[in-house]
Design a protein around this motif. Sequence first.
Motif, mmCIF file in Angstrom:
data_model
loop_
_atom_site.group_PDB
_atom_site.id
_atom_site.type_symbol
_atom_site.label_atom_id
_atom_site.label_comp_id
_atom_site.label_asym_id
_atom_site.label_seq_id
_atom_site.Cartn_x
_atom_site.Cartn_y
_atom_site.Cartn_z
ATOM 1 N N THR C 174 34.208 -9.777 27.841
ATOM 2 C CA THR C 174 34.010 -9.034 26.596
ATOM 3 C C THR C 174 35.351 -8.535 26.057
ATOM 4 N N ALA C 198 26.544 -16.837 26.402
ATOM 5 C CA ALA C 198 26.375 -15.440 25.997
ATOM 6 C C ALA C 198 27.423 -15.061 24.958
ATOM 7 N N ASP C 201 26.723 -16.870 21.559
ATOM 8 C CA ASP C 201 25.533 -16.360 20.899
ATOM 9 C C ASP C 201 25.735 -14.949 20.375
ATOM 10 N N ARG C 202 26.568 -14.183 21.068
ATOM 11 C CA ARG C 202 26.781 -12.816 20.631
ATOM 12 C C ARG C 202 27.731 -12.729 19.430
ATOM 13 N N MET C 203 28.774 -13.596 19.435
ATOM 14 C CA MET C 203 29.808 -13.433 18.415
ATOM 15 C C MET C 203 29.449 -14.074 17.078
ATOM 16 N N ARG C 204 28.571 -15.049 17.088
ATOM 17 C CA ARG C 204 28.104 -15.671 15.842
ATOM 18 C C ARG C 204 29.250 -16.103 14.930
ATOM 19 N N SER C 235 19.017 -18.896 29.395
ATOM 20 C CA SER C 235 19.138 -17.593 28.748
ATOM 21 C C SER C 235 18.024 -16.677 29.207
ATOM 22 N N LEU D 234 26.649 -7.973 27.293
ATOM 23 C CA LEU D 234 26.788 -9.408 27.065
ATOM 24 C C LEU D 234 25.447 -10.132 27.046
ATOM 25 N N SER D 235 24.458 -9.601 27.781
ATOM 26 C CA SER D 235 23.212 -10.355 27.894
ATOM 27 C C SER D 235 22.441 -10.345 26.587
ATOM 28 N N GLY D 236 22.809 -9.412 25.700
ATOM 29 C CA GLY D 236 22.101 -9.313 24.432
ATOM 30 C C GLY D 236 22.398 -10.490 23.549
#
Lengths: 293, 293, 236, 236
Positions: C174, C198, C201-204, C235, D234-236
């Motif tokens: 992170t 992860a 998918d989080r940062m888009r 996931s 991060l898992s979100g």
Amino acid sequence: MDWGKVKFFLGEVFANLTRNAAMQLTAIGSVAVAIAMLGTFLFVQRTAAAVSDQALQQIEVSAFLSDKRDLKADSGLIARTGALPGVAHVAYVSKAQGLKDLRDKLRGEVDTSLLTTNPLPDVLRIRARHVADVPAIADAVKALPGVADVQYAAKTVQRVMNVLGAAQRVGLAVIVLLVLAAFQIISNTIRLTVYSRRREIAIMQLVGATNNYIRLPFIAEGVVAGSLGAAVAVTLLLTAQHELLPALAQLITFIPFPTQAPDLIPLALQLLGAGALVGAIASWISVGRYLRV
Amino acid sequence: MDWGKVKFFLGEVFANLTRNAAMQLTAIGSVAVAIAMLGTFLFVQRTAAAVSDQALQQIEVSAFLSDKRDLKADSGLIARTGALPGVAHVAYVSKAQGLKDLRDKLRGEVDTSLLTTNPLPDVLRIRARHVADVPAIADAVKALPGVADVQYAAKTVQRVMNVLGAAQRVGLAVIVLLVLAAFQIISNTIRLTVYSRRREIAIMQLVGATNNYIRLPFIAEGVVAGSLGAAVAVTLLLTAQHELLPALAQLITFIPFPTQAPDLIPLALQLLGAGALVGAIASWISVGRYLRV
Amino acid sequence: MIELRNVSLLYPNGVRALDAVDLKIEKGEFVFLVGHSGTGKSSLLRLLYREQVPTTGDVYVDGIAVHRMRAGAIPRLRRNVGVVFQDFKLLGGKTIWENVAFALQVTGARTKDVMRQVPRCLDLVGLAQKSRMFPSELSGGEQQRAAIARALVNNPKILLCDEPTGNLDPSNTTEIMELLQRINTKGTTVVVATHNQAVVDRMRKRVVRLENGRIVGDEERGFYFLGLGQGQVLSG
Amino acid sequence: MIELRNVSLLYPNGVRALDAVDLKIEKGEFVFLVGHSGTGKSSLLRLLYREQVPTTGDVYVDGIAVHRMRAGAIPRLRRNVGVVFQDFKLLGGKTIWENVAFALQVTGARTKDVMRQVPRCLDLVGLAQKSRMFPSELSGGEQQRAAIARALVNNPKILLCDEPTGNLDPSNTTEIMELLQRINTKGTTVVVATHNQAVVDRMRKRVVRLENGRIVGDEERGFYFLGLGQGQVLSG
Ligand SMILES: Nc1ncnc2c1ncn2[C@@H]1O[C@H](COP(=O)(O)OP(=O)(O)OP(=O)(O)O)[C@@H](O)[C@H]1O
Ligand SMILES: Nc1ncnc2c1ncn2[C@@H]1O[C@H](COP(=O)(O)OP(=O)(O)OP(=O)(O)O)[C@@H](O)[C@H]1O
Ligand SMILES: [Mg+2]
Ligand SMILES: [Mg+2]
């Protein structure tokens, strides 16, 4: 016997040699240079020994024959002299021939026409096979009937023997030094090739290889590099002998070079063996350095 | 001038030398061996040249003086002879002295009591500084008033000059070969040290270093390794000269060794320079091999 | 900033790593490069700092025609492109400090700047304490962070990261991704090849999808999603 | 099978990588080792195949007192312990086939077995096609799978995997983890040091948690969860 393992092993050695070709060629080059130098010196030393042997046969013992001897026994005397141990050659020089030789020798320096009477005796001129035998021959000849006196260049013989002894000792020292130098160069070279693969050695250990298992291919490579290097050196030496020696012999006429090929064959074999052996030992030691856990 | 950069650079060279100590020591050892061999031979060759120069001064020109000459002019004649170019030494030998010498020389071989008249002339014995000058000196002396005839061992002089020429050529060839051998050994050694760091070189390129930036520390290392190796070799040679030569000189009394230390200083400097230069060149070339993209 | 036109890359051993790839990345973009193992992500990045030359096609980086530049100009290109290599490629003979400093020194930076920038970057990746150690004395993740510090140190115009978080724990991951995003915000173009679902998918961000050397997807604000549902299995 | 008693490891440079660690792993267990980067996971594994010797404390592996075994016995230990190294440690001078075969050959295996086992293992990790290539010709993930194949090839009693999926995409990761699970089911003890939260959370095995060289958690059927909420971000 699992032939597959032998095949794998040989394949591994061959693969390592070819995959690290640049490095192996460099190593072989260094080995070749070191062994060529050693070989050249050994060859020079052997030639010098042969040459000096030949040159020293020129040293003569002169036996002055008594004027009162039995002239009919002369041929027997010559035969007995020739049969003495160590004698290579006997020549009879009459007093007449002796005077003629002396006249020739003194011509120009002395007015030889003044030499009207012949002061010389009959002489046997005797050559020895080895300088070292000269004193013994002189003693033996002196004891023969009909011989009045014996003479030889005692001082020269002594001197030559001193020189030969010294030359032998110096030559030996130089050879020992050159052998050490060649060993150093070869083992340093192989040490560097092993150094460049120390990471590989560490990995092999981590994967469960025993020290001997790791060592074996390196030693085989050392042997191959050592003997290939020696082979290159020997090829160079043989070529030099064939191509250069005749030219050199023409240039330096006063040294009787031995130009026959057979001379170098045992030397060549020795050098090949030395290359392989040093390669093996150097690999063994160098790998060991990186095997300590 | 950014002194920080200089400091970084020197630090880098030093760090590389110490962090790869085993490898660098091996390289230095090989360089030392190669240069010691070369140096030994150069030293032997210089000694031999000095020795032969000394030995050759023994060759004499004999000028036979005319019986009918003006005896009062003799001292002038000797002075003029001594002033001729290339003449090292002139000795006057009267006919009486000459007969005495001849008697001594022939004693034992010839019944010298039979030599009742003196057939000999007065003689000047002339020594040249260099053999090569002997024929010219002989010609010049022959033209002097009062000299009846001139004699010298023309064949020997010719022979000696041939031998000297051949020895020079052979010596030169050997030196060229040894220089090549030393170069080979040193550059092979450095090539292997560079080989073992080829991965590093590739990484430096990937990070944006120019070829020259990569080369510089390697060259500096090559110079250090080369000159350290040469320094070791020179130290060995100087020690050998101080410790071994006196012993050798006692052993081999017939060769007048030059034992003064100053002899080796220029040789030592040359060897140091050669080591550094070869180290630099070898590094340059070896690194270049791995810089091609 | 970066443009590939009909690029193919055939390795000497016969593997076709890239096949007719067309790709355009503008200055200041943040792009994820995703795809299965062995699909050509690293190969594509290698074209951008000229470790590889395309077999056919054109590659432009920062206005330079990389596919036909002369050897002497390569170092200049590489100084403008920071790279985090998948296998780190740290210099084993240098300390971490020296490794990072090296990338700055090759640019001819003044010593003063070196002395200031190197500690700053090591601090950013959390290695300030370990700067005097050699790579072999670091853990895998620490080596990876050292590689990241080296790529950042000379403020490159383009930052290429090849699997930069493969050896990092989620919290370190992170932090590193936030660092990359900050750098991107300041104008640096960032391309990240990654398998970390992860993170993607989080940062888009823009996601370019490779499959067998071909680009099979290119979305603004995309998800990791690879092939048929495989991503989703994990996931869960 | 594996037992550490009060083990500390102090590296020569002064770093205390492990601090009074007690750990017992039974035959046939499957254990995840988790913790932040630089926390001592790799160091712990290194003790088990005797790359490192503990500074203090005892280490037992398969009944052997590893901390005081003689050098000659080490190869035998290592043949019973398959290791997937974090940095792969493939032999660059050998092809993938030869790399995998090597681990079998050192055990004195018959050529017949080598010829059968090596292709089988390469097939398991999906590298059958690339067996004749050298490590430098493989992608990062392919090298990692080659390292896994090598660790498996001689059916070791214990399998130690250090970040075995750091360079793999999720589908490859799933396959490899299923492979490890199958091997574990057949009786092999498996220890996996990993940062892959998804894998740990999905498989629900025993999780040993390290922090600064100390064991701070040990749960049957545990989750990844590191520190305060960082994992969850991060898992979100
Ligand atoms: N130097 C090389 N020589 C030959 N083939 C190579 C080389 N590097 C990669 N390859 C091959 O090219 C293909 C693509 O490799 P690349 O490294 O680009 O994959 P990747 O997408 O980065 O994979 P990963 O996610 O596993 O790192 C692979 O099949 C690989 O075997
Ligand atoms: N060979 C070594 N010499 C000295 N210190 C080392 C060595 N290897 C590791 N260390 C130090 O020991 C500590 C633990 O390292 P280790 O490799 O065990 O961490 P790790 O948990 O595997 O981390 P990561 O997840 O990043 O791989 C680190 O602080 C590292 O700097
Ligand atoms: Mg890759
Ligand atoms: Mg680790």
